[in-house]
Design a protein around this motif. Structure first.
Motif, PDB file in Angstrom:
ATOM      1  N   TRP A  17     -10.779   2.802  -0.234  1.00 17.17           N
ATOM      2  CA  TRP A  17     -10.353   4.001  -0.958  1.00 17.17           C
ATOM      3  C   TRP A  17      -9.127   3.731  -1.843  1.00 17.17           C
ATOM      4  CZ3 TRP A  17     -10.910   8.793  -2.705  1.00 17.17           C
ATOM      5  CH2 TRP A  17      -9.782   9.596  -2.909  1.00 17.17           C
ATOM      6  N   LEU A  18      -8.212   2.865  -1.371  1.00 18.10           N
ATOM      7  CA  LEU A  18      -6.972   2.618  -2.109  1.00 18.10           C
ATOM      8  C   LEU A  18      -7.136   1.615  -3.245  1.00 18.10           C
ATOM      9  CD1 LEU A  18      -4.276   2.484   0.718  1.00 18.10           C
ATOM     10  CD2 LEU A  18      -4.893   4.401  -0.745  1.00 18.10           C
ATOM     11  N   TRP A  19      -8.232   0.877  -3.270  1.00 17.52           N
ATOM     12  CA  TRP A  19      -8.384  -0.181  -4.269  1.00 17.52           C
ATOM     13  C   TRP A  19      -8.231   0.328  -5.702  1.00 17.52           C
ATOM     14  CZ3 TRP A  19     -11.653  -5.120  -3.615  1.00 17.52           C
ATOM     15  CH2 TRP A  19     -11.366  -5.710  -2.394  1.00 17.52           C
ATOM     16  N   PRO A  20      -8.903   1.402  -6.120  1.00 19.46           N
ATOM     17  CA  PRO A  20      -8.752   1.838  -7.520  1.00 19.46           C
ATOM     18  C   PRO A  20      -7.300   2.166  -7.890  1.00 19.46           C
ATOM     19  CG  PRO A  20     -10.652   2.903  -6.520  1.00 19.46           C
ATOM     20  CD  PRO A  20      -9.916   2.220  -5.412  1.00 19.46           C
ATOM     21  N   SER A  21      -6.584   2.845  -7.011  1.00 21.38           N
ATOM     22  CA  SER A  21      -5.189   3.200  -7.298  1.00 21.38           C
ATOM     23  C   SER A  21      -4.313   1.965  -7.367  1.00 21.38           C
ATOM     24  CB  SER A  21      -4.655   4.164  -6.228  1.00 21.38           C
ATOM     25  OG  SER A  21      -5.391   5.363  -6.203  1.00 21.38           O
ATOM     26  N   LEU A  22      -4.545   0.996  -6.484  1.00 20.78           N
ATOM     27  CA  LEU A  22      -3.744  -0.230  -6.490  1.00 20.78           C
ATOM     28  C   LEU A  22      -4.013  -1.073  -7.728  1.00 20.78           C
ATOM     29  CD1 LEU A  22      -4.056  -1.165  -2.712  1.00 20.78           C
ATOM     30  CD2 LEU A  22      -1.933  -0.601  -3.902  1.00 20.78           C
ATOM     31  N   LEU A  23      -5.285  -1.205  -8.088  1.00 19.20           N
ATOM     32  CA  LEU A  23      -5.623  -1.991  -9.276  1.00 19.20           C
ATOM     33  C   LEU A  23      -5.064  -1.340 -10.538  1.00 19.20           C
ATOM     34  CD1 LEU A  23      -9.308  -2.944  -8.374  1.00 19.20           C
ATOM     35  CD2 LEU A  23      -7.336  -4.484  -8.440  1.00 19.20           C
ATOM     36  N   LYS A  24      -5.072  -0.032 -10.591  1.00 16.26           N
ATOM     37  CA  LYS A  24      -4.528   0.682 -11.746  1.00 16.26           C
ATOM     38  C   LYS A  24      -3.023   0.483 -11.860  1.00 16.26           C
ATOM     39  CE  LYS A  24      -4.402   5.300 -13.839  1.00 16.26           C
ATOM     40  NZ  LYS A  24      -4.804   6.734 -13.657  1.00 16.26           N
ATOM     41  N   LEU A  25      -2.347   0.339 -10.727  1.00 16.33           N
ATOM     42  CA  LEU A  25      -0.902   0.141 -10.728  1.00 16.33           C
ATOM     43  C   LEU A  25      -0.519  -1.186 -11.365  1.00 16.33           C
ATOM     44  CD1 LEU A  25       1.479   1.858  -9.650  1.00 16.33           C
ATOM     45  CD2 LEU A  25       1.404   0.482  -7.569  1.00 16.33           C
ATOM     46  N   GLY A  26      -1.371  -2.197 -11.187  1.00 17.92           N
ATOM     47  CA  GLY A  26      -1.162  -3.470 -11.866  1.00 17.92           C
ATOM     48  C   GLY A  26      -0.337  -4.492 -11.119  1.00 17.92           C
ATOM     49  N   VAL A  27       0.144  -4.173  -9.908  1.00 15.67           N
ATOM     50  CA  VAL A  27       0.978  -5.136  -9.179  1.00 15.67           C
ATOM     51  C   VAL A  27       0.249  -5.729  -7.976  1.00 15.67           C
ATOM     52  CG1 VAL A  27       3.150  -4.065  -9.871  1.00 15.67           C
ATOM     53  CG2 VAL A  27       2.005  -3.287  -7.785  1.00 15.67           C
ATOM     54  N   TRP A  28      -0.966  -5.264  -7.712  1.00 23.41           N
ATOM     55  CA  TRP A  28      -1.742  -5.796  -6.589  1.00 23.41           C
ATOM     56  C   TRP A  28      -2.943  -6.535  -7.129  1.00 23.41           C
ATOM     57  CZ3 TRP A  28      -6.672  -4.118  -4.447  1.00 23.41           C
ATOM     58  CH2 TRP A  28      -6.987  -4.734  -3.236  1.00 23.41           C
ATOM     59  N   GLN A  29      -3.037  -7.799  -6.745  1.00 22.14           N
ATOM     60  CA  GLN A  29      -4.148  -8.642  -7.176  1.00 22.14           C
ATOM     61  C   GLN A  29      -4.753  -9.296  -5.933  1.00 22.14           C
ATOM     62  OE1 GLN A  29      -1.958 -11.162  -9.873  1.00 22.14           O
ATOM     63  NE2 GLN A  29      -2.272  -9.789 -11.614  1.00 22.14           N
ATOM     64  N   PRO A  30      -5.853  -8.750  -5.407  1.00 29.36           N
ATOM     65  CA  PRO A  30      -6.379  -9.204  -4.116  1.00 29.36           C
ATOM     66  C   PRO A  30      -6.828 -10.665  -4.103  1.00 29.36           C
ATOM     67  CG  PRO A  30      -7.929  -7.733  -5.220  1.00 29.36           C
ATOM     68  CD  PRO A  30      -6.654  -7.664  -5.994  1.00 29.36           C
ATOM     69  N   TRP A  31      -7.067 -11.232  -5.277  1.00 33.66           N
ATOM     70  CA  TRP A  31      -7.542 -12.610  -5.322  1.00 33.66           C
ATOM     71  C   TRP A  31      -6.404 -13.626  -5.233  1.00 33.66           C
ATOM     72  CZ3 TRP A  31      -8.055  -8.890  -9.051  1.00 33.66           C
ATOM     73  CH2 TRP A  31      -7.169  -8.955 -10.127  1.00 33.66           C
ATOM     74  N   ARG A  32      -5.148 -13.186  -5.317  1.00 33.13           N
ATOM     75  CA  ARG A  32      -4.012 -14.106  -5.231  1.00 33.13           C
ATOM     76  C   ARG A  32      -3.716 -14.377  -3.758  1.00 33.13           C
ATOM     77  NH1 ARG A  32       0.595 -12.435  -9.584  1.00 33.13           N
ATOM     78  NH2 ARG A  32       1.495 -14.311  -8.657  1.00 33.13           N
ATOM     79  N   LEU A  33      -4.202 -15.509  -3.263  1.00 35.10           N
ATOM     80  CA  LEU A  33      -4.102 -15.795  -1.832  1.00 35.10           C
ATOM     81  C   LEU A  33      -3.151 -16.938  -1.506  1.00 35.10           C
ATOM     82  CD1 LEU A  33      -7.888 -15.502  -0.872  1.00 35.10           C
ATOM     83  CD2 LEU A  33      -6.118 -13.747  -0.750  1.00 35.10           C
ATOM     84  N   GLY A  34      -2.662 -17.661  -2.500  1.00 38.04           N
ATOM     85  CA  GLY A  34      -1.812 -18.815  -2.214  1.00 38.04           C
ATOM     86  C   GLY A  34      -0.344 -18.598  -2.525  1.00 38.04           C
ATOM     87  N   GLU A  35       0.071 -17.365  -2.786  1.00 40.69           N
ATOM     88  CA  GLU A  35       1.445 -17.088  -3.184  1.00 40.69           C
ATOM     89  C   GLU A  35       2.396 -17.177  -1.981  1.00 40.69           C
ATOM     90  OE1 GLU A  35       2.623 -16.772  -6.063  1.00 40.69           O
ATOM     91  OE2 GLU A  35       0.880 -16.353  -7.341  1.00 40.69           O
ATOM     92  N   ARG A  36       3.650 -17.523  -2.290  1.00 44.67           N
ATOM     93  CA  ARG A  36       4.709 -17.535  -1.290  1.00 44.67           C
ATOM     94  C   ARG A  36       5.888 -16.723  -1.809  1.00 44.67           C
ATOM     95  NH1 ARG A  36       4.357 -21.584   2.647  1.00 44.67           N
ATOM     96  NH2 ARG A  36       2.613 -23.015   2.356  1.00 44.67           N
ATOM     97  N   HIS A  37       6.595 -16.089  -0.901  1.00 43.53           N
ATOM     98  CA  HIS A  37       7.787 -15.339  -1.284  1.00 43.53           C
ATOM     99  C   HIS A  37       8.696 -15.238  -0.069  1.00 43.53           C
ATOM    100  CE1 HIS A  37      10.452 -12.237  -2.858  1.00 43.53           C
ATOM    101  NE2 HIS A  37       9.890 -12.403  -4.044  1.00 43.53           N
ATOM    102  N   GLU A  38       9.989 -15.473  -0.286  1.00 47.28           N
ATOM    103  CA  GLU A  38      10.936 -15.442   0.828  1.00 47.28           C
ATOM    104  C   GLU A  38      11.082 -14.049   1.422  1.00 47.28           C
ATOM    105  OE1 GLU A  38      14.948 -14.861  -1.937  1.00 47.28           O
ATOM    106  OE2 GLU A  38      14.649 -16.705  -0.784  1.00 47.28           O
ATOM    107  N   GLY A  39      10.685 -13.027   0.665  1.00 44.78           N
ATOM    108  CA  GLY A  39      10.767 -11.660   1.181  1.00 44.78           C
ATOM    109  C   GLY A  39       9.892 -11.424   2.395  1.00 44.78           C
TER     110      GLY A  39
END
Length: 495
Positions: free
Chosen positions: A189-211
């Protein structure tokens, strides 16, 4: 509101079709364990730890940093919860044995609990990723789609009660499948809203962040700090399994009714409050911080105090109108109403915890609430052991309410000592006026209920009419007294 109303419809369907006791107790336990963990993630620890870090990264690194943090967090969260889910499914007989010790002498009920757990636990994985999406959308000021996700759960369970349960020898198997389906649909249900926001990319699986590490550090203590009331309710279920058949169901139905105002007001305000307090904490303006927290205090007490009074006075009319049909008997109403009154005594405290805890989490302090939460949990267990023998399941509900007041009071005292608690001028007068109006409302309701014209009817329409008259009369009395005492709608506007 839509979610909570549908939740009441869902529970009415459960009561009418299946009643309390037997396999329904087994389903309640199997549903409550992953649902409890959902609250830790969706409404608790994950949200409280993730939102302040995401707000900081958004300010310091921009949208590129936000995308990396979200991508790294979804991998870490999915992996940790995925392992927990698989282990719990494989060890479902042990989980059932631990969380329902009273079922040990009933091999059928214990086996049914384990079977249901295998179906309900994957819900935890889906809802944890849903919690990530909800937190992202809330941080960017998008509240509608995340708030509607519980509606999907209720619709799935209502539908499964009618169309899936007749297909199984043990009908509650259909309910367990409905829980699993609801988890998947809430995530999608949340996918359309997240994709429209532009900051969520479900295919990015190798990222790292100290946060991600900071989120984990904040999240571990927050598991206790924000969710002590839910842990206490889960402990109630464990102990209730030791009592007579039906005790788990009586606590479930009374807890669900007491959660209606908590979910509509307490959790909703807490969700909106955390991003705002996190921003104000970074700007180091204590007056803005206190004004915002004072507004939240005024609002939850204005609703929580009369809701407490109404649930205590109208416990039996509410339960009989909503649930007393077919399988749910007059005895079930009587025992459920007693625990509902006990839970209602703690309702304002439950709501206060939801808005006081963000006062700590917004400053990335999760250790203090966990210390307070542990003390509250110890006190709850002590009250449980003292009250369970003379009061049975009602003692468990009363212990939860007493420990919630201790938790809320200690959170408020600590915030005041740090200089973050709002001045009395921002909330005390409103709270006292609400208490006066609620007290007079309760007296008016008791007087009305003694009228022969409002005697308890047998037919459905008669019950609905009687309850509607009582609710509208109580609302009218409270509103008139509150306005006469000086409460004005403008005082409730967000600063």
């Amino acid at each position: 509101m839509a979610s909570r109303v549908l939740g009441m419809v869902r529970d009415a369907v459960f009561a009418i079709l299946f009643g309390a006791g037997g396999a329904m107790d087994a389903f309640f336990v199997a549903f409550k364990i992953p649902n409890f963990l959902r609250r830790l993630f969706a409404e608790g620890a994950f949200n409280q730890a993730f939102v302040p870090v995401l707000s900081q990264v958004r300010q310091e690194e921009g949208e590129a940093g936000v995308r990396r943090l979200i991508a790294a967090t979804q991998v870490a969260l999915g992996a940790v919860v995925g392992v927990l889910t698989v282990v719990a499914m494989l060890a479902s007989p042990l989980v059932a044995w631990v969380f329902a010790p009273g079922f040990h002498d009933d091999g059928v009920k214990l086996s049914q609990t384990a079977d249901f757990l295998r179906l309900t636990f994957p819900y935890l994985w889906f809802i944890s990723l849903t919690a990530l999406g909800q937190s992202v959308l809330n941080t960017f000021g998008r509240f509608a789609a995340p708030a509607l996700t519980p509606v999907i759960l209720n619709l799935c369970l209502i539908g499964s009660a009618f169309w899936l349960t007749p297909r199984f020898d043990v009908p509650m198997t259909g309910l367990a499948l409905g829980v699993l389906l609801a988890g998947l649909l809430q995530w999608l249900w949340l996918w359309p809203s997240l994709l429209k926001l532009g900051v969520w990319q479900p295919w990015r699986l190798g990222e790292r962040h100290e946060g991600v590490k900071r989120i984990g550090v904040l999240m571990v203590p927050a598991l206790f700090g924000v969710s002590v009331s839910q842990i206490n309710l889960l402990l109630d279920t464990v102990l209730a399994s030791l009592l007579q058949d039906g005790s788990v169901g009586w606590l479930y139905y009374s807890d669900r009714l007491s959660e209606l105002p908590l979910g509509v007001i307490g959790i909703a305000i807490g969700t909106v409050l955390l991003p705002r307090l996190s921003e104000q904490a970074r700007h180091a303006d204590p007056k803005d911080f206190q004004r915002t927290l004072g507004w939240a205090l005024r609002l939850v007490l204005l609703v929580g105090i009369p809701a407490m009074a109404a649930l205590i006075v109208l416990a039996q009319p509410l339960l009989s109108t909503l649930f007393q049909y077919r399988a749910f008997t007059e005895t079930d109403v009587l025992f459920s109403s007693r625990s509902l009154m006990a839970y209602a005594l703690g309702l304002p405290a439950f709501m206060l915890i939801k808005i006081l805890a963000p006062g700590f989490f917004s400053r990335q302090d999760t250790k203090t609430p966990v210390k307070i939460g542990i003390w509250a949990m110890v006190l709850n267990m002590a009250f449980n052991l003292i009250l369970i023998w003379p009061l049975a399941h009602v003692g468990l509900a009363l212990a939860t309410s007493l420990s919630a007041w201790f938790n809320a009071g200690l959170l408020a005292w600590t915030l005041r000592r740090r200089g973050d608690f709002p001045a009395r001028s921002l909330w005390l007068a409103s709270a006292l006026k609400s208490l006066l109006a609620a007290s007079l409302m309760a007296l008016a309701l008791l007087w009305l209920m003694a009228w022969p014209a409002l005697a308890f009817p047998d037919d459905v329409l008669g019950r609905v009419w009687r309850l509607a008259v009582l609710v509208l009369a109580g609302l009218a009395v409270f509103t008139v007294i509150a306005l006469a005492a000086g409460i004005r709608p403008g005082q409730l506007k967000s600063p």
